[in-house]
Design an enzyme around this catalytic site. Structure first.
Site, mmCIF file in Angstrom:
data_model
loop_
_atom_site.group_PDB
_atom_site.id
_atom_site.type_symbol
_atom_site.label_atom_id
_atom_site.label_comp_id
_atom_site.label_asym_id
_atom_site.label_seq_id
_atom_site.Cartn_x
_atom_site.Cartn_y
_atom_site.Cartn_z
ATOM 1 N N GLU A 425 -87.914 -9.864 -10.846
ATOM 2 C CA GLU A 425 -87.982 -8.460 -11.219
ATOM 3 C C GLU A 425 -86.682 -8.022 -11.906
ATOM 4 O O GLU A 425 -85.611 -8.067 -11.313
ATOM 5 C CB GLU A 425 -88.204 -7.662 -9.929
ATOM 6 C CG GLU A 425 -87.963 -6.189 -10.029
ATOM 7 C CD GLU A 425 -88.021 -5.533 -8.640
ATOM 8 O OE1 GLU A 425 -88.269 -6.248 -7.645
ATOM 9 O OE2 GLU A 425 -87.813 -4.328 -8.563
ATOM 10 N N ASP A 498 -87.415 -7.429 -5.256
ATOM 11 C CA ASP A 498 -86.581 -6.770 -4.254
ATOM 12 C C ASP A 498 -87.398 -6.478 -2.994
ATOM 13 O O ASP A 498 -88.609 -6.276 -3.060
ATOM 14 C CB ASP A 498 -86.047 -5.439 -4.812
ATOM 15 C CG ASP A 498 -84.994 -5.671 -5.880
ATOM 16 O OD1 ASP A 498 -84.454 -6.791 -5.931
ATOM 17 O OD2 ASP A 498 -84.723 -4.730 -6.654
ATOM 18 N N ASP A 500 -87.979 -3.939 -1.367
ATOM 19 C CA ASP A 500 -88.198 -2.502 -1.178
ATOM 20 C C ASP A 500 -89.580 -2.126 -1.714
ATOM 21 O O ASP A 500 -90.357 -2.983 -2.118
ATOM 22 C CB ASP A 500 -87.093 -1.692 -1.864
ATOM 23 C CG ASP A 500 -87.048 -1.971 -3.373
ATOM 24 O OD1 ASP A 500 -87.973 -2.648 -3.881
ATOM 25 O OD2 ASP A 500 -86.096 -1.526 -4.034
ATOM 26 N N ASP A 502 -90.568 -0.528 -4.393
ATOM 27 C CA ASP A 502 -90.798 -0.880 -5.795
ATOM 28 C C ASP A 502 -91.084 -2.369 -5.937
ATOM 29 O O ASP A 502 -91.972 -2.778 -6.681
ATOM 30 C CB ASP A 502 -89.572 -0.537 -6.646
ATOM 31 C CG ASP A 502 -89.670 0.874 -7.203
ATOM 32 O OD1 ASP A 502 -90.743 1.493 -7.003
ATOM 33 O OD2 ASP A 502 -88.691 1.346 -7.806
#
Ligand code: 0RA
Length: 635
Positions: A425, A498, A500, A502
């Site tokens: 990402e 990541d 998280d 997102d």
């Protein structure tokens, strides 16, 4: 479908249990999370058989804090009478002799069979402890087992007017890599079982949570409710789910179907409650019937002219959600994962049933019928256009592996079995990954933020997206009908995002792309999810990484008293230096990868739709629930 009158003599012996502990994978597939969950399925499936025999209406499953599982049913109770050959009560024989479920040969009607029908004795053999309670003939009976062996004989323990069986088992940690049951995985399976067994009530409770999670599954509509569930939140072409059933000498067949306005199809086929992922004769019969019936109808109505080509099966199935469930006496399961129905008589049986019933439906429901045919014609046109676009793109060389995407940092090795590609990402994390990698066998493809949502876009748009084109060219496989797994340039495609919300979203977008256009990559076991750590815990001169909050707490708890420590929370991959990224996430010697499977097609489909579909609420809930937990695809 009634099981014949059962008596102890029906129980046939095949072999002893030591073999099971020696080679667990032979019986339950693996000793990983999947095999662990099979234990629970096996116990529940026995109760479901009792329900299929019309003798049980409710099953309760509880996951306890110590990772034991209790399954309670209100069936007839496993018989307790003496088996002359063993001079032991039938219940003890059922739990200690392999394949002694009373289902193999003789009067017993084997319904579950196939994939999971290995018998509860296998569960017993692979449990450090197992307790059973049978209520039958006015009495309560109990017995306990230790690593498959009875600790004492069957004991009478009071009276009861009720009947039923209660089994509690503690999976053996010496056998299994993990004994952590996953609530979502069990819930998806229980929901599916409830859909397939109309009106059967299945309750699931997870006591491990402070606030116990619980759900009860009971569907008066059976597979009609199943189809409604899959189509939840989607626009449908017609209001009512189409349903038919038929019974004959071959067995029984039930079909439920409803088209939505989307581009993909979800056709699920089951044989004796087993999800036949690899299809088989029942699915072939269904598809043949659908194609023929819709084409016949279109010609009769003059929608297709004499000069027109027939609509293809794929065009007709675009947007179709269907569940086909057959029950038959002697199912033959074939294929790599034994999930392909082989009984030849099922092809004709399902085909003629569906042809007759669906032709009748089309004649009697002109409005939905026109919508269905209209959508198929549009699909045919779009497909022709897409083919042209693809040919153009190919001529321009965009889909050929000879022109690899500029952003790809390829590896030097040319053996796909050894090569890995990290889908990373963002450019900054991509940069770290490029520094961290072992370039001999690890390729890096940085992807820009949110890639295109292919659930919503058609194939044409997908092909126009740079990120998607980069993935296709890097993999070398092409997509959709032209997909060729033999051309795969890497046998590991590792999604690294990541930890998280997102990151979870991007991971889901990439998975959706695989699921829709390169499902065979997932089926071949080529798709993985990297597990970057969430925390770095530094103490003294040492440091450790934690991959979950729980692990962080455990690590802290292990430190000597009064030890000073420092916690760093990684918000993104970019915060790690290349050495850390290598050590924690990319080095095959130390990393953990989650292999993505489509074993539970429904759970996967559902997650994708919840996340990508038009409804905002399930998406919010999904992201909240899975922000810290990537195992939403069946484990
Ligand atoms: C063999 C024969 C009968 C019932 C069962 C097995 C049985 C097994 C399990 C496993 C979990 N729950 C179960 N409930 C029943 C039929 C007994 C009869 O004819 O009364």
């Amino acid at each position: 479908m009634a099981r014949g009158t059962y008596s102890a003599k029906d129980i046939q012996v095949l072999e002893g249990l030591e073999a099971v502990r020696k080679r667990p994978s032979m019986y339950i597939g693996s000793t990983g999370p999947k095999g662990l969950h099979h234990l629970a399925y096996e116990v529940v499936d026995n109760s479901v058989d009792e329900a299929l025999a019309g003798q049980c209406t409710a099953i309760d499953i509880t996951i306890h804090t110590d990772n034991s599982i209790t399954v309670v049913d209100n069936g007839r109770g496993i018989p307790v009478d003496n088996v002359p050959k063993y001079r032991k009560p039938a219940v003890e024989v059922v739990l200690t002799v392999l394949h002694a479920g009373g289902k193999f040969g003789g009067e017993g009607y084997k319904v579950s069979g196939g994939l999971h029908g290995v018998g509860v004795s296998v569960v017993n053999a692979l449990s450090e402890k197992l307790d059973i309670e049978v209520k039958r003939d006015g009495k309560i009976w109990r017995q306990s087992f230790d690593h498959g062996k009875p600790t004492e004989g069957l004991k009478s323990a009071g009276t009861s007017k009720a009947t039923g069986t209660t089994i509690t088992f503690w999976p053996d940690p010496e056998i299994f890599e993990t004994i952590q049951f996953d609530y979502d995985t069990l819930a998806a399976r229980m929901r599916e079982t409830a859909f397939l067994n109309k009106n059967l009530k299945i309750a699931l409770v997870d006591e491990r949570e402070l606030e116990p999670r619980r759900e009860t599954f009971r569907y008066a509509g059976g597979i009609v409710d199943f189809v409604k569930y899959i189509n939840e939140g989607k626009d449908t072409l017609h209001h009512k789910v189409i349903y038919f059933e038929a019974g004959a000498e071959e067995g029984v067949v039930e079909v439920a179907m409803q088209w939505n306005t989307g581009y993909s199809d979800s056709v699920l086929a089951f044989a004796n409650n087993i999800n036949t992922h690899e299809g088989g004769t029942h699915l072939e019969g269904f598809k043949n019937a659908l194609t023929r019936t819709v084409n016949d109808y279109s010609r009769r109505q003059g929608i297709l002219k004499e000069k027109d080509d027939n609509l293809s099966g794929e065009d007709i199935r675009e947007g179709l959600v269907a569940v086909i469930s057959v029950k038959l006496r002697d199912p033959q399961f074939e294929g790599q994962t034994k999930t392909k129905l082989g009984n030849t008589e099922m092809r004709g049986f399902v085909q003629s049933t569906v042809m007759q019933a669906f032709a009748e439906y089309l004649e009697e429901h002109p409005k939905p019928s026109r919508a269905i045919v209209g959508k198929a014609s549009q699909a045919a046109k779009a497909r022709a256009a897409a083919r042209k676009a693809r040919e153009l793109t190919r001529r321009k060389g965009l889909l050929e592996s000879s022109t690899l995407p500029g952003k790809l940092a390829d590896c030097s090795i040319r053996e796909p079995e050894l090569a890995e590609i990290f889908l990373v990402e963002g450019d900054s994390a991509g940069g770290s990954a490029k520094q961290a990698r072992d370039r001999s066998f690890q390729a890096i493809l940085p992807l820009k933020g949110k890639i295109l949502n292919v659930e919503k876009a058609g194939i044409n748009k997908a092909l126009n997206s740079d990120e998607i084109q980069a993935m296709i060219t890097a993999f070398g496989t092409s997509i959709a009908e032209e997909f060729d797994i033999e051309q795969a340039r890497y046998h590991k495609a590792i999604i690294m995002t990541d930890a998280d919300v997102d990151g979870a979203h991007i991971r889901c977008l990439i998975l959706t792309f695989f699921y829709r256009y390169m499902r065979a990559m997932i089926e071949a076991g080529y798709v993985y999810i990297a597990q970057p750590p969430l925390y770095k815990l530094a103490h003294g001169k040492k440091h450790e990484y934690a991959y979950s909050d729980r692990q962080l707490q455990q690590t802290i708890a292990r430190l000597p008293e009064n030890a000073k420590y420092n916690i760093q929370r990684y918000k993104g991959l970019g915060e790690m230096n290349p050495e850390q990224l290598w050590e924690t996430t990319m080095d095959p010697a130390t990393r953990t990868l989650l292999q993505v499977t489509v074993d539970d097609a429904l759970a996967a489909e559902k997650s994708f739709v919840d996340l990508m579909g038009d409804n905002v609420e399930p998406r919010k809930e999904f992201i909240q629930r899975h922000a810290k937990d990537v195992r939403f695809l069946d484990i």
